[in-house]
Scaffold this motif. Structure first.
Motif, short mmCIF file in Angstrom:
data_model
loop_
_atom_site.label_atom_id
_atom_site.label_comp_id
_atom_site.label_asym_id
_atom_site.label_seq_id
_atom_site.Cartn_x
_atom_site.Cartn_y
_atom_site.Cartn_z
N VAL A 119 0.86 -1.18 0.00
CA VAL A 119 0.00 0.00 0.00
C VAL A 119 0.90 1.23 0.00
CG1 VAL A 119 -1.79 1.28 1.22
CG2 VAL A 119 -1.87 -1.22 1.17
N ASN A 120 0.73 2.08 -1.00
CA ASN A 120 1.69 3.18 -1.20
C ASN A 120 1.25 4.49 -0.58
OD1 ASN A 120 4.28 3.33 -2.54
ND2 ASN A 120 3.40 5.00 -3.75
N ASN A 121 -0.01 4.60 -0.18
CA ASN A 121 -0.52 5.86 0.34
C ASN A 121 -1.74 5.62 1.18
OD1 ASN A 121 -0.26 8.80 0.26
ND2 ASN A 121 0.50 8.51 -1.83
N TYR A 122 -2.12 6.60 1.99
CA TYR A 122 -3.41 6.51 2.66
C TYR A 122 -4.46 6.35 1.57
CZ TYR A 122 -1.56 8.25 7.14
OH TYR A 122 -0.88 8.40 8.32
N THR A 123 -5.27 5.31 1.67
CA THR A 123 -6.12 4.98 0.53
C THR A 123 -7.32 4.14 0.91
OG1 THR A 123 -6.10 3.96 -1.69
CG2 THR A 123 -4.80 2.87 0.00
N ASN A 124 -8.35 4.23 0.09
CA ASN A 124 -9.41 3.23 0.14
C ASN A 124 -8.96 1.99 -0.61
OD1 ASN A 124 -11.37 4.67 1.57
ND2 ASN A 124 -12.20 5.63 -0.27
N VAL A 125 -9.37 0.83 -0.12
CA VAL A 125 -9.21 -0.40 -0.88
C VAL A 125 -10.62 -0.93 -1.14
CG1 VAL A 125 -6.95 -0.90 0.09
CG2 VAL A 125 -8.97 -1.89 1.17
N HIS A 126 -10.79 -1.50 -2.33
CA HIS A 126 -12.09 -2.01 -2.74
C HIS A 126 -11.99 -3.50 -3.08
CE1 HIS A 126 -13.01 2.28 -3.39
NE2 HIS A 126 -14.28 1.92 -3.29
N ALA A 127 -12.95 -4.27 -2.61
CA ALA A 127 -13.13 -5.64 -3.07
C ALA A 127 -14.46 -5.68 -3.79
CB ALA A 127 -13.12 -6.61 -1.90
N VAL A 128 -14.42 -6.07 -5.06
CA VAL A 128 -15.64 -6.16 -5.86
C VAL A 128 -15.92 -7.63 -6.13
CG1 VAL A 128 -16.78 -5.54 -8.02
CG2 VAL A 128 -15.23 -3.91 -6.92
N ALA A 129 -17.03 -8.10 -5.60
CA ALA A 129 -17.45 -9.48 -5.83
C ALA A 129 -18.25 -9.54 -7.12
CB ALA A 129 -18.29 -9.98 -4.66
N GLU A 130 -17.87 -10.49 -7.97
CA GLU A 130 -18.62 -10.75 -9.20
C GLU A 130 -19.40 -12.03 -8.99
OE1 GLU A 130 -17.87 -11.12 -14.04
OE2 GLU A 130 -16.19 -10.72 -12.66
N VAL A 143 -7.32 2.36 4.52
CA VAL A 143 -6.08 1.85 5.11
C VAL A 143 -5.05 2.98 5.15
CG1 VAL A 143 -4.19 0.19 4.89
CG2 VAL A 143 -6.52 -0.49 4.30
N LYS A 144 -4.42 3.16 6.30
CA LYS A 144 -3.35 4.14 6.44
C LYS A 144 -2.00 3.44 6.28
CE LYS A 144 -5.94 7.08 9.67
NZ LYS A 144 -5.95 7.67 11.04
N ALA A 145 -1.29 3.79 5.23
CA ALA A 145 0.03 3.23 4.97
C ALA A 145 0.74 4.16 4.00
CB ALA A 145 -0.06 1.82 4.38
N SER A 146 2.07 4.03 3.93
CA SER A 146 2.82 4.92 3.05
C SER A 146 4.10 4.26 2.59
CB SER A 146 3.14 6.23 3.78
OG SER A 146 3.82 7.13 2.94
N GLY A 147 4.36 4.33 1.27
CA GLY A 147 5.65 3.90 0.73
C GLY A 147 5.80 2.43 0.48
N GLY A 148 4.72 1.66 0.49
CA GLY A 148 4.85 0.22 0.35
C GLY A 148 5.38 -0.24 -0.99
N CYS A 149 5.07 0.51 -2.07
CA CYS A 149 5.50 0.07 -3.40
C CYS A 149 6.98 0.38 -3.67
CB CYS A 149 4.64 0.74 -4.48
SG CYS A 149 2.93 0.16 -4.46
N SER A 150 7.55 1.33 -2.95
CA SER A 150 8.96 1.69 -3.16
C SER A 150 9.86 1.20 -2.04
CB SER A 150 9.10 3.21 -3.29
OG SER A 150 8.60 3.87 -2.13
N ALA A 151 9.30 0.51 -1.04
CA ALA A 151 10.11 0.05 0.09
C ALA A 151 11.17 -0.94 -0.38
CB ALA A 151 9.21 -0.62 1.13
N PRO A 152 12.46 -0.73 0.00
CA PRO A 152 13.52 -1.65 -0.43
C PRO A 152 13.35 -3.02 0.20
CG PRO A 152 14.36 -0.09 1.19
CD PRO A 152 12.97 0.37 0.85
N MET A 153 13.96 -4.02 -0.43
CA MET A 153 13.84 -5.40 0.03
C MET A 153 14.68 -5.67 1.28
SD MET A 153 11.82 -7.28 -1.99
CE MET A 153 12.44 -8.96 -1.90
#
Length: 271
Positions: A119-130, A143-153
């Motif tokens: 999760v790269n930023n404070y964001t809504n997450v959506h689950a869409v059921a088909e 969800v409150k989070a920041s930098g998840g996509c650029s976090a080093p290994m």
């Protein structure tokens, strides 16, 4: 339905042209801004199909504030599991919002699915059921989070790629006639393309699992189309139809042409 990786590229280009995530994403966004962004994403994925809110077809369990933005645990529950054909999981403010599309086959018990995401930023997450009759129903969580996509290994790229494609599977103790709970673990760095090599200071090229197919005997359990939002070394928890027969076969492929397969024997249920 657009492939996940193609859609992600299209959204990223559109956002860049419009001044998107860099301008819009963040903790200060209003509810109206978030709603407008979701409408744009939903239209890109589903076109003009109507999406209805739901409290029963799919539910999201995610931390309100992530302890580690690169390893955010998500549990999706489907109380009316027999109605569910597929789940679409979207992280609105990620650079690649369409995180995963999971289609369930006859060998699945789709009551619950677990995975870990970035999760790269404070964001809504959506689950869409088909649903099996073609309906679309959404659940939302912030969800409150920041930098998840650029976090080093935390290790070199070479170390992160050692054993790439290795798989393990754990099974919870089962009972006759009850769904079997399984956890699949795959060794793969799932490089996002946004992570900087701590030695060379160059960005590591994106390399991530984009297709995962799980079968039991001659029946599909599920297929997952993924993108850079799935965490490194993916861990996926899922359920098996208790009437299924035969070993489980897992086939995984990534966006750079890597392909791996492994088979697992399902233990007999305890009496």
């Amino acid at each position: 339905m657009k492939p996940v990786h193609t859609l992600a590229l299209g959204l990223a280009l559109s956002a860049a042209l419009l001044g998107g995530p860099a301008r819009a994403a963040g903790a200060s966004d209003t509810d109206a801004e978030r709603a407008a962004r979701w409408q744009e994403i939903a239209k890109s994925i589903f076109g003009d199909r109507k999406i209805e809110p739901t409290d029963t077809l799919v539910k999201i369990d995610a931390p309100a504030r992530a302890l580690d933005a690169a390893l955010v645990p998500i549990t999706l529950t489907m109380p009316e599991k027999d109605k569910i054909k597929a789940i679409h999981f979207v992280i609105d403010d990620n650079p690649s919002p369409y995180a995963a599309h999971i289609s369930f086959g006859p060998a699945a018990d789709p009551a619950e699915l677990k995975l870990r995401v970035r999760v790269n930023n404070y964001t809504n997450v959506h689950a869409v059921a088909e649903t099996r009759d073609g309906g679309l129903y959404e659940a939302t969580q912030f969800v409150k989070a920041s930098g998840g996509c650029s976090a080093p290994m935390g290790m070199s790229d070479e170390e992160a790629m050692k054993g790439m494609g290795d798989m393990r599977m754990k099974f919870a103790e089962g009972q006759p006639g009850k769904p079997v709970e399984a956890t699949l673990m795959i060794r793969h760095p799932n490089f996002s393309g946004m992570q900087m090599n701590q030695v060379t200071r160059d960005y590591t090229p994106a390399r991530y699992i984009n297709k995962l197919t799980v079968t039991r005997g001659d029946q599909t359990v599920f297929t997952l189309d993924g993108d850079i939002s799935i965490s490194s070394n993916p861990v996926i928890g899922f359920g098996l139809n208790p009437e299924g027969k035969g070993p489980i076969k897992v086939a995984a492929s990534d966006n750079q042409g890597g392909r791996w397969e492994h088979s697992f024997t399902v233990p007999s249920p305890s009496n």
